[in-house]
Design an enzyme around this catalytic site. Structure first.
Site, PDB file in Angstrom:
ATOM      1  N   ARG A  56       0.818  -1.158   0.142  1.00 52.79           N
ATOM      2  CA  ARG A  56       0.015  -0.046   0.227  1.00 52.79           C
ATOM      3  C   ARG A  56       0.850   1.291   0.084  1.00 52.79           C
ATOM      4  O   ARG A  56       0.680   2.338  -0.809  1.00 52.79           O
ATOM      5  CB  ARG A  56      -0.960  -0.221   1.406  1.00 52.79           C
ATOM      6  CG  ARG A  56      -1.700   1.356   1.218  1.00 52.79           C
ATOM      7  CD  ARG A  56      -2.962   1.115   2.355  1.00 52.79           C
ATOM      8  NE  ARG A  56      -3.156   0.208   3.329  1.00 52.79           N
ATOM      9  CZ  ARG A  56      -2.410   0.608   4.398  1.00 52.79           C
ATOM     10  NH1 ARG A  56      -1.682   1.708   4.501  1.00 52.79           N
ATOM     11  NH2 ARG A  56      -2.288  -0.315   5.598  1.00 52.79           N
ATOM     12  N   TYR A 109     -17.239  16.618 -15.211  1.00 50.87           N
ATOM     13  CA  TYR A 109     -17.781  15.322 -15.339  1.00 50.87           C
ATOM     14  C   TYR A 109     -18.839  15.099 -14.117  1.00 50.87           C
ATOM     15  O   TYR A 109     -18.597  15.737 -12.841  1.00 50.87           O
ATOM     16  CB  TYR A 109     -16.780  14.174 -14.977  1.00 50.87           C
ATOM     17  CG  TYR A 109     -17.148  12.783 -14.754  1.00 50.87           C
ATOM     18  CD1 TYR A 109     -17.950  12.251 -15.647  1.00 50.87           C
ATOM     19  CD2 TYR A 109     -16.659  12.422 -13.660  1.00 50.87           C
ATOM     20  CE1 TYR A 109     -18.337  10.782 -15.165  1.00 50.87           C
ATOM     21  CE2 TYR A 109     -17.164  10.925 -13.329  1.00 50.87           C
ATOM     22  CZ  TYR A 109     -18.043  10.284 -14.143  1.00 50.87           C
ATOM     23  OH  TYR A 109     -18.474   8.959 -13.685  1.00 50.87           O
ATOM     24  N   ASP A 181      -8.132  19.022 -14.440  1.00 53.28           N
ATOM     25  CA  ASP A 181      -8.436  17.636 -14.866  1.00 53.28           C
ATOM     26  C   ASP A 181      -8.008  17.581 -16.402  1.00 53.28           C
ATOM     27  O   ASP A 181      -8.713  18.150 -17.192  1.00 53.28           O
ATOM     28  CB  ASP A 181     -10.060  17.464 -14.737  1.00 53.28           C
ATOM     29  CG  ASP A 181     -10.127  15.899 -14.806  1.00 53.28           C
ATOM     30  OD1 ASP A 181      -9.462  15.481 -15.784  1.00 53.28           O
ATOM     31  OD2 ASP A 181     -11.138  15.439 -14.190  1.00 53.28           O
ATOM     32  N   LYS A 206      -9.233   6.426 -19.101  1.00 52.56           N
ATOM     33  CA  LYS A 206      -9.546   6.755 -20.260  1.00 52.56           C
ATOM     34  C   LYS A 206      -8.193   6.584 -21.125  1.00 52.56           C
ATOM     35  O   LYS A 206      -7.954   5.556 -21.383  1.00 52.56           O
ATOM     36  CB  LYS A 206     -10.116   8.446 -20.251  1.00 52.56           C
ATOM     37  CG  LYS A 206     -11.138   8.628 -19.096  1.00 52.56           C
ATOM     38  CD  LYS A 206     -12.513   7.587 -19.635  1.00 52.56           C
ATOM     39  CE  LYS A 206     -13.594   7.836 -18.451  1.00 52.56           C
ATOM     40  NZ  LYS A 206     -13.537   7.695 -17.111  1.00 52.56           N
TER      41      LYS A 206
END
Ligand code: P1T
Length: 389
Positions: A56, A109, A181, A206
């Protein structure tokens, strides 16, 4: 080879973070292995092997991806998250405290707006949505509590362009952090940090991943203080991209440059085709001269991307009937994969945005968003043609 800062984009996309290890006992892999081990043994209590303790906190496959992403965005630091929204949440958690205020672009978005409105508002962050295509609107919305300015450019789904340089200047004049973004263009076409942004976020689901087979997010920064805060919280909340997903994303990035060139070429042809079709009211694509910010798009980016939106003449029922008739375009959310995807924002990706807000910014019932894939262009045009007829 070792990756040099002066190499071109495609060279860095292939090699950065994946230099073969020639040391004694290493195998010289040209592709970074998928390190599945969740924990890493050490010979001495105070000396973790190679800095690795627990996956992690640090994992070699994820680290390779983070190095590659940073190299492509010209960033000092990169972090890979489980999703774009996990990346965004961790940025917000790291940089804001209760009572702080965000100035955000009104066209974002739908999931990002849901995060701001339904999740972070509970933590008493204030948000003002503005039309960031006009930088003075951003400045007007700044209050003494404002800490962050958040934009998407091009925006989702209306492909509006904001002037990153101008908004960075305004943000810095008021000692604010500018987050951009960069999902729609990817670092291949646009590098917001070079234009003055402080933080870049991505849905790597994406274009970066590029094959619709891996969810992910990324944060890129130059400032070590922001990096340390975001990295600390990423580890603390556990929003890290798993090793196999990191590998798939690394694999996807290698063809980012060639994919985006082809996405853009196909998108421009589709945009021209639709623009001349009698059943189409308007086409929104930054690469068209009719786009209101075409000139700005040409200055701040090196390309226009592969997403366009268009409005069909008629009703919601006409839009639904058209979408149903397509064979090559998949009726699906998401974008940026090699396959062409098409969707109706008002009922799909942006259904969580209130109807009055959708009406105000231009997400009509017949607005259709297209992520143009890299299939043969004549098949894409023929598919649109038969569905429109
Ligand atoms: O889906 P996820 O990886 O969590 O990323 C969220 C996100 C963030 N930013 C932008 C600009 C996005 O487009 C997205 C995700 N968008 C879709 C799923 C979509 O169809 O628009």
């Amino acid at each position: 080879m070792s990756t040099n800062k002066n190499y071109g984009f495609a060279t860095k996309a292939i090699h950065a973070g994946e230099e073969p290890d020639y040391r004694e006992g290493a195998s010289g892999d040209v592709v970074v292995p998928i390190h599945l081990s969740t924990t890493f043994a050490r010979k001495d209590v105070t000396d973790p092997t190679g800095g690795y303790e627990y996956t992690r906190s640090l994992n070699p496959t994820r680290k390779a991806l983070e190095t590659k992403l940073a190299s492509l965005e010209n960033a000092a630091y990169g972090l890979a998250f489980t999703s774009g929204l996990a990346a965004e949440s961790t940025v917000l958690l790291s940089l804001l405290k209760s009572g702080d205020h965000i100035v955000a672009f009104e066209d974002l978005y739908g999931g990002t707006k849901r995060l701001f409105n339904n999740v972070f508002k509970k933590l008493e962050y204030g948000v003002s949505y503005v039309d960031a295509t006009d930088p003075t609107e951003v400045e007007k919305a700044i209050t003494p509590a404002t800490k962050l300015v958040w934009i998407e450019t091009p925006s989702n789904p209306l492909l509006k362009i904001s002037d990153i340089k101008a908004i960075a200047e305004i943000s810095h004049k008021h000692h604010l952090i500018l987050v951009v973004d960069n999902t729609f263009l990817s670092p291949y076409f646009q590098k917001p940090l070079n234009l003055g942004a402080d933080i870049v976020v991505h849905s790597s689901t994406k274009y970066i991943g590029g094959h619709s087979d891996v969810l992910g997010g990324a944060v890129l920064v130059n400032d070590p203080v922001y990096y340390e805060k975001i990295q600390y919280n990423q580890n603390a909340v556990g929003a890290v991209l798993p090793p196999f997903d990191s590998y798939l994303t690394l694999r996807g990035i290698k063809t980012l440059a060639v994919r985006l060139e082809q996405h853009q070429k196909n998108a421009l042809e589709v945009a021209h085709y639709l623009e001349n079709h009698p059943k189409v009211k308007k086409v929104i694509y930054p690469g068209l001269e009719s786009h209101p910010q075409h000139a700005l798009a040409k200055v701040q980016a090196t390309g226009f991307g592969g997403v366009l939106s268009f409005e069909l003449k008629g009703t919601l029922e006409d839009a639904k009937a058209f979408l149903k008739k397509l064979n090559v375009f998949a009726l699906a959310e998401s974008l940026g994969g090699v396959e062409s995807l098409i969707e109706l924002p008002s009922l799909m990706t942006h259904s969580s945005v209130a109807k009055e807000v959708r009406d105000k910014i231009g997400i009509t019932d017949t607005l259709i968003r297209v992520s143009v894939g890299i299939e043969d262009i004549h098949d894409l045009i023929a598919d649109l043609k038969q569905a429109l007829e």
